[in-house]
Every structure is written in structure tokens, then in C-alpha cells.
Design a protein around this motif. Structure first.
Motif, PDB file in Angstrom:
ATOM      1  N   LEU A  66       0.818  -1.212   0.000  1.00 57.10           N
ATOM      2  CA  LEU A  66       0.000   0.000   0.000  1.00 57.10           C
ATOM      3  C   LEU A  66       0.854   1.265   0.000  1.00 57.10           C
ATOM      4  N   GLY A  67       1.950   1.258   0.728  1.00 54.14           N
ATOM      5  CA  GLY A  67       2.826   2.431   0.758  1.00 54.14           C
ATOM      6  C   GLY A  67       3.377   2.781  -0.610  1.00 54.14           C
ATOM      7  N   GLU A  68       3.773   1.755  -1.358  1.00 53.59           N
ATOM      8  CA  GLU A  68       4.274   1.983  -2.717  1.00 53.59           C
ATOM      9  C   GLU A  68       3.173   2.530  -3.619  1.00 53.59           C
ATOM     10  N   ILE A  69       1.963   2.053  -3.416  1.00 53.47           N
ATOM     11  CA  ILE A  69       0.840   2.531  -4.219  1.00 53.47           C
ATOM     12  C   ILE A  69       0.548   3.994  -3.905  1.00 53.47           C
ATOM     13  N   ILE A  70       0.550   4.345  -2.617  1.00 56.49           N
ATOM     14  CA  ILE A  70       0.331   5.747  -2.231  1.00 56.49           C
ATOM     15  C   ILE A  70       1.413   6.628  -2.836  1.00 56.49           C
ATOM     16  N   ARG A  71       2.668   6.184  -2.747  1.00 44.99           N
ATOM     17  CA  ARG A  71       3.769   6.965  -3.323  1.00 44.99           C
ATOM     18  C   ARG A  71       3.591   7.114  -4.837  1.00 44.99           C
ATOM     19  N   ARG A  72       3.188   6.030  -5.516  1.00 46.33           N
ATOM     20  CA  ARG A  72       3.000   6.078  -6.968  1.00 46.33           C
ATOM     21  C   ARG A  72       1.922   7.106  -7.337  1.00 46.33           C
ATOM     22  N   TYR A  73       0.793   7.061  -6.654  1.00 47.89           N
ATOM     23  CA  TYR A  73      -0.271   8.030  -6.924  1.00 47.89           C
ATOM     24  C   TYR A  73       0.196   9.459  -6.627  1.00 47.89           C
ATOM     25  N   ARG A  74       0.896   9.623  -5.506  1.00 47.69           N
ATOM     26  CA  ARG A  74       1.371  10.965  -5.136  1.00 47.69           C
ATOM     27  C   ARG A  74       2.334  11.499  -6.194  1.00 47.69           C
ATOM     28  N   ASN A  75       3.247  10.651  -6.652  1.00 45.57           N
ATOM     29  CA  ASN A  75       4.198  11.080  -7.675  1.00 45.57           C
ATOM     30  C   ASN A  75       3.503  11.382  -8.999  1.00 45.57           C
ATOM     31  N   GLN A  76       2.454  10.607  -9.342  1.00 44.97           N
ATOM     32  CA  GLN A  76       1.704  10.889 -10.563  1.00 44.97           C
ATOM     33  C   GLN A  76       1.033  12.256 -10.495  1.00 44.97           C
ATOM     34  N   MET A  77       0.621  12.653  -9.295  1.00 43.12           N
ATOM     35  CA  MET A  77      -0.004  13.969  -9.119  1.00 43.12           C
ATOM     36  C   MET A  77       1.046  15.076  -9.005  1.00 43.12           C
ATOM     37  N   ASP A  78       2.324  14.665  -8.911  1.00 42.67           N
ATOM     38  CA  ASP A  78       3.441  15.597  -8.744  1.00 42.67           C
ATOM     39  C   ASP A  78       3.293  16.412  -7.457  1.00 42.67           C
ATOM     40  N   ARG A 119      -4.092  17.720   1.692  1.00 36.54           N
ATOM     41  CA  ARG A 119      -5.314  17.315   0.991  1.00 36.54           C
ATOM     42  C   ARG A 119      -6.047  16.182   1.711  1.00 36.54           C
ATOM     43  N   ALA A 120      -5.286  15.299   2.365  1.00 37.95           N
ATOM     44  CA  ALA A 120      -5.892  14.150   3.050  1.00 37.95           C
ATOM     45  C   ALA A 120      -6.090  14.397   4.542  1.00 37.95           C
ATOM     46  N   LYS A 121      -5.763  15.610   4.982  1.00 35.32           N
ATOM     47  CA  LYS A 121      -5.948  15.999   6.392  1.00 35.32           C
ATOM     48  C   LYS A 121      -5.136  15.123   7.346  1.00 35.32           C
ATOM     49  N   ILE A 122      -3.878  14.850   6.942  1.00 33.98           N
ATOM     50  CA  ILE A 122      -2.956  14.101   7.799  1.00 33.98           C
ATOM     51  C   ILE A 122      -1.599  14.784   7.775  1.00 33.98           C
ATOM     52  N   ASP A 123      -0.784  14.466   8.741  1.00 33.34           N
ATOM     53  CA  ASP A 123       0.552  15.040   8.843  1.00 33.34           C
ATOM     54  C   ASP A 123       1.455  14.476   7.740  1.00 33.34           C
ATOM     55  N   SER A 124       2.306  15.315   7.175  1.00 35.07           N
ATOM     56  CA  SER A 124       3.194  14.860   6.098  1.00 35.07           C
ATOM     57  C   SER A 124       4.142  13.761   6.581  1.00 35.07           C
ATOM     58  N   ALA A 125       4.528  13.799   7.858  1.00 35.98           N
ATOM     59  CA  ALA A 125       5.383  12.738   8.396  1.00 35.98           C
ATOM     60  C   ALA A 125       4.650  11.400   8.373  1.00 35.98           C
ATOM     61  N   GLN A 126       3.340  11.445   8.604  1.00 37.62           N
ATOM     62  CA  GLN A 126       2.542  10.219   8.555  1.00 37.62           C
ATOM     63  C   GLN A 126       2.487   9.679   7.126  1.00 37.62           C
ATOM     64  N   VAL A 127       2.387  10.563   6.148  1.00 39.94           N
ATOM     65  CA  VAL A 127       2.424  10.137   4.749  1.00 39.94           C
ATOM     66  C   VAL A 127       3.724   9.375   4.493  1.00 39.94           C
ATOM     67  N   GLY A 128       4.824   9.911   4.970  1.00 38.01           N
ATOM     68  CA  GLY A 128       6.117   9.251   4.806  1.00 38.01           C
ATOM     69  C   GLY A 128       6.151   7.879   5.467  1.00 38.01           C
ATOM     70  N   ARG A 129       5.577   7.766   6.659  1.00 38.30           N
ATOM     71  CA  ARG A 129       5.536   6.465   7.347  1.00 38.30           C
ATOM     72  C   ARG A 129       4.697   5.460   6.561  1.00 38.30           C
ATOM     73  N   PHE A 130       3.589   5.922   5.994  1.00 34.08           N
ATOM     74  CA  PHE A 130       2.767   5.029   5.166  1.00 34.08           C
ATOM     75  C   PHE A 130       3.576   4.550   3.960  1.00 34.08           C
ATOM     76  N   GLU A 131       4.230   5.496   3.285  1.00 32.56           N
ATOM     77  CA  GLU A 131       4.958   5.155   2.065  1.00 32.56           C
ATOM     78  C   GLU A 131       6.135   4.215   2.347  1.00 32.56           C
ATOM     79  N   ARG A 132       6.750   4.337   3.502  1.00 35.92           N
ATOM     80  CA  ARG A 132       7.875   3.457   3.862  1.00 35.92           C
ATOM     81  C   ARG A 132       7.419   2.138   4.474  1.00 35.92           C
ATOM     82  N   GLY A 133       6.112   1.987   4.663  1.00 33.15           N
ATOM     83  CA  GLY A 133       5.597   0.759   5.248  1.00 33.15           C
ATOM     84  C   GLY A 133       5.778   0.677   6.750  1.00 33.15           C
TER      85      GLY A 133
END
Length: 110
Positions: free
Chosen positions: A3-15, A24-38
Motif C-alpha cells: 500500500l505504501g508503494e501505491i500511495i507513493r506512486r499516486y502521489r508522484n503521478q499527481m506531482d 489534501r488528506a488531512k494528515i501530517d506529512s510525516a505520517q504520509v512518509g511512514r505510510f509510504e515506507r511501510g
């Protein structure tokens, strides 16, 4: 793909940066990083916020996630969320008449 790789892929596609997705998702950017790193798994309502930010359905985010991961992680999260939702319903005596009522209730309380 997890899932983290998928989130990163979508985020990168949106640039977008992690901070932009976080806003946009109402979460902390550090949390986004934790999701993307698994290192963390989004709660169900957070997963919906991420999908909304990307303007896709949650099912699209989960399409490439292996079924074993879905069973072990997502379904457990769904059960936990359902239990928490039931607890809040019981405490509030809220009556859900249709799906829109349910969505409003969830957004208000979660």
C-alpha cells in the motif's frame, strides 16, 4: 506492491510532495512518509481521505495490494473501525436513515 508503494506512486503521478498530500488528506506529512515506507498502515477513515485526495475509490488503491495483506491488515482495520463506529453510535443514539447520514456521522466523529 504494498500500500505504501501505491500511495507513493499516486502521489508522484499527481506531482505532489508528501506535505501536499498530507494537506489534501488531512494528515501530517510525516505520517504520509511512514505510510509510504511501510512503517505504518492508514486507518480506514485515513485511507478514505487519501483516496478522496487522489479522486479515486479506496478499491483502486487496494487493487494491487496482495490479498494476504488485505486480509491481514485492511480487514482487521475494518473490523476495528466497525467496532469503534458501533461504540460511538451506542453512546450518541444517532439514527442513520441513509448512506449520506452515515458519511456525515463518520466525518463528524472520526
Amino acid at each position: 506492491m504494498d500500500l505504501g508503494e501505491i500511495i507513493r506512486r499516486y502521489r508522484n503521478q499527481m506531482d505532489w510532495t508528501q506535505a501536499e498530500l498530507g494537506d489534501r488528506a488531512k494528515i501530517d506529512s510525516a505520517q504520509v512518509g511512514r505510510f509510504e515506507r511501510g512503517q505504518a498502515v492508514p486507518k480506514l477513515h485515513t485511507l478514505y481521505n487519501i483516496a478522496d485526495a487522489f479522486n479515486v475509490e479506496v478499491s483502486e488503491l487496494l487493487d494491487d495490494v496482495p490479498r494476504s495483506w488485505k486480509k491481514a491488515r485492511v480487514l482487521n482495520r475494518c473490523d476495528a473501525f466497525r467496532g469503534e463506529l458501533q461504540r460511538v453510535f451506542d453512546e450518541s443514539n444517532y439514527v442513520v436513515k441513509n448512506f449520506d447520514d452515515l458519511v456525515r456521522f463518520i466525518k463528524r466523529h472520526f
